[in-house]
Design an enzyme around this catalytic site. Structure first.
Site, PDB file in Angstrom:
ATOM      1  N   LYS A  65     -14.917 -12.136   4.052  1.00  0.00           N
ATOM      2  CA  LYS A  65     -14.040 -11.318   4.906  1.00  0.00           C
ATOM      3  C   LYS A  65     -14.852 -10.133   5.411  1.00  0.00           C
ATOM      4  CE  LYS A  65     -10.578  -8.508   3.459  1.00  0.00           C
ATOM      5  NZ  LYS A  65      -9.220  -8.034   3.114  1.00  0.00           N
ATOM      6  N   ARG A 108      -2.073 -10.161   0.807  1.00  0.00           N
ATOM      7  CA  ARG A 108      -2.704 -10.239  -0.519  1.00  0.00           C
ATOM      8  C   ARG A 108      -2.675  -8.880  -1.217  1.00  0.00           C
ATOM      9  NH1 ARG A 108      -6.845  -6.355  -0.228  1.00  0.00           N
ATOM     10  NH2 ARG A 108      -8.891  -7.316  -0.123  1.00  0.00           N
ATOM     11  N   ASP A 157       6.684   9.512   3.856  1.00  0.00           N
ATOM     12  CA  ASP A 157       5.463   9.559   4.682  1.00  0.00           C
ATOM     13  C   ASP A 157       5.462  10.910   5.388  1.00  0.00           C
ATOM     14  OD1 ASP A 157       3.556   7.075   6.158  1.00  0.00           O
ATOM     15  OD2 ASP A 157       3.550   9.101   6.972  1.00  0.00           O
ATOM     16  N   GLY A 215      -4.129   3.064  -2.085  1.00  0.00           N
ATOM     17  CA  GLY A 215      -4.759   3.713  -0.930  1.00  0.00           C
ATOM     18  C   GLY A 215      -6.237   3.990  -1.119  1.00  0.00           C
ATOM     19  N   SER A 288      -6.030  -0.495  -7.479  1.00  0.00           N
ATOM     20  CA  SER A 288      -6.331  -1.642  -6.617  1.00  0.00           C
ATOM     21  C   SER A 288      -7.357  -1.245  -5.566  1.00  0.00           C
ATOM     22  CB  SER A 288      -5.036  -2.089  -5.926  1.00  0.00           C
ATOM     23  OG  SER A 288      -5.318  -2.854  -4.781  1.00  0.00           O
TER      24      SER A 288
END
Ligand SMILES: NC(=O)c1ccc[n+]([C@@H]2O[C@H](COP(=O)([O-])OP(=O)(O)OC[C@H]3O[C@@H](n4cnc5c(N)ncnc54)[C@H](O)[C@@H]3O)[C@@H](O)[C@H]2O)c1
Length: 318
Positions: A65, A108, A157, A215, A288
């Site tokens: 990717k 994903r 946000d 993030g 992550s």
């Protein structure tokens, strides 16, 4: 033989979140069992952002990717993250497909956070906090709703228009606008901003909270006060990558957290080598950064479906 070309609309018509969750979880287990090969991401930094080359091989399917992260792209009416996947037959190297990777990245990323929540959040979690209502927020909600009975999705946000768009685009989910502190008071919290300084305060995080820190996926990014990590069970997707560019990268560089304090990798938890949540009062954090096996697992699923359906444009590359 020809190479299948799959654009974004083809990917959208072939992708399904519950299948994505299954193949991504299986890919992590295969990786833990030594059946997948994945060198570290290569980063290419440019003035306004960066690019990452993310190669991986799963049984029967390999590829790379090529993805960017340009946080200021809204001024160009472009997403911050865009990606293309090149998929090959690992036996011969034949290029099987070139496909849009942007939609796959969204799916994903949502899937892996929901999988982490399945093992690390309290089973009865029914509120989801969303901090940052940009592109990644949509699939975080869709993936978590696959695995949890969500009664309230609390979204914050700094850009009100992004929250309004999220709420109007997903009318089937119980999303409401709230303050940052309220979003963080949810059972499961997903942080999805490109912040380069902590925005989530330790004092807002209640016992038993699970946080998916999504993030921070590059050096210098961070969303959580480091004291949250000190008080939490920290699980990462990949130790080296997380140390250099994940949520733990800045605390490590400032001496506020060490690699030894990582509790486990997600693969260790999924395969039962390390336990997931055992204490309902524990704070858990999944750091992550995004790994290529997630993308290749979804690309493999999509390629199989595209072959079955047929009729897609092809390239005569070889
Ligand atoms: N871990 C992974 O696998 C992975 C995958 C994809 C993207 N990412 C990262 O996730 C982040 C978000 O990506 P995206 O594609 O949704 O970007 P995006 O630009 O579409 O959305 C980011 C949102 O965060 C909001 N925001 C910015 N600062 C904020 C703050 N201090 N408080 C609250 N909201 C704030 C913005 O207004 C925007 O709505 C990026 O840093 C990206 O690099 C990580």
């Amino acid at each position: 033989m020809s190479t299948i070309l799959l654009d974004r609309s083809a990917i959208r018509s072939l992708i399904n979140m519950s299948e994505v969750i299954n193949v991504v979880e299986e890919a992590f287990k295969a990786w833990a069992e030594g059946k997948a090969n994945m060198p570290p991401k290569a980063y290419l930094t440019v003035e306004r952002g960066d690019f990452r080359a993310m190669p991986a091989a799963l049984p029967g399917f390999a590829g790379v990717k090529w993805v960017n992260s340009h946080p200021f792209n809204r001024s160009h009416s472009l997403p911050a993250v865009m990606a293309v996947l090149i998929c090959n037959d690992p036996e011969t190297g034949f290029p099987l497909a070139v496909m849009d990777g942007t939609e796959i990245t969204y799916c994903r990323t949502g899937a892996i956070a929901a999988i982490a929540s399945k093992y690390l959040a309290r089973r009865n979690s029914n509120t989801l906090g969303i901090v940052g209502a940009g592109c990644q927020a949509y699939t975080q909600i869709i993936a978590h709703a696959e695995l949890f009975e969500l009664t309230s999705i609390n979204a914050f946000d700094i850009a009100t228009e992004n929250m309004d768009k999220l709420i109007s685009s997903l009318p089937e989910y119980p999303i409401r606008k709230c303050s940052l502190e309220e979003a963080v008071s949810s059972d499961i919290v997903c942080t999805l901003t490109p912040s380069r300084e902590p925005i989530i305060k330790r004092r807002w995080v209640a016992d038993g909270t699970h946080i998916n820190a999504v993030g921070a996926d590059g050096a210098g990014k961070e969303e959580l006060e480091p004291s949250i990590l000190r008080d939490a069970m920290v699980v990462v997707d990949e130790v080296v990558q997380a140390s250099h560019g994940g949520e733990i990268n800045m605390p490590i560089s400032k001496g506020l957290f060490t690699v030894d304090e990582i509790y486990a990798t997600l693969a260790e938890v999924l395969t039962g080598k390390k336990k997931g949540r055992t204490d309902s009062k524990a704070i858990t954090v999944f750091d992550s950064t995004g790994v290529a096996i997630q993308d290749l697992a979804v690309a493999k699923l999509i390629f199989g479906k595209a072959q079955e359906r047929g009729g897609y444009p092809v390239l005569g590359l070889v």
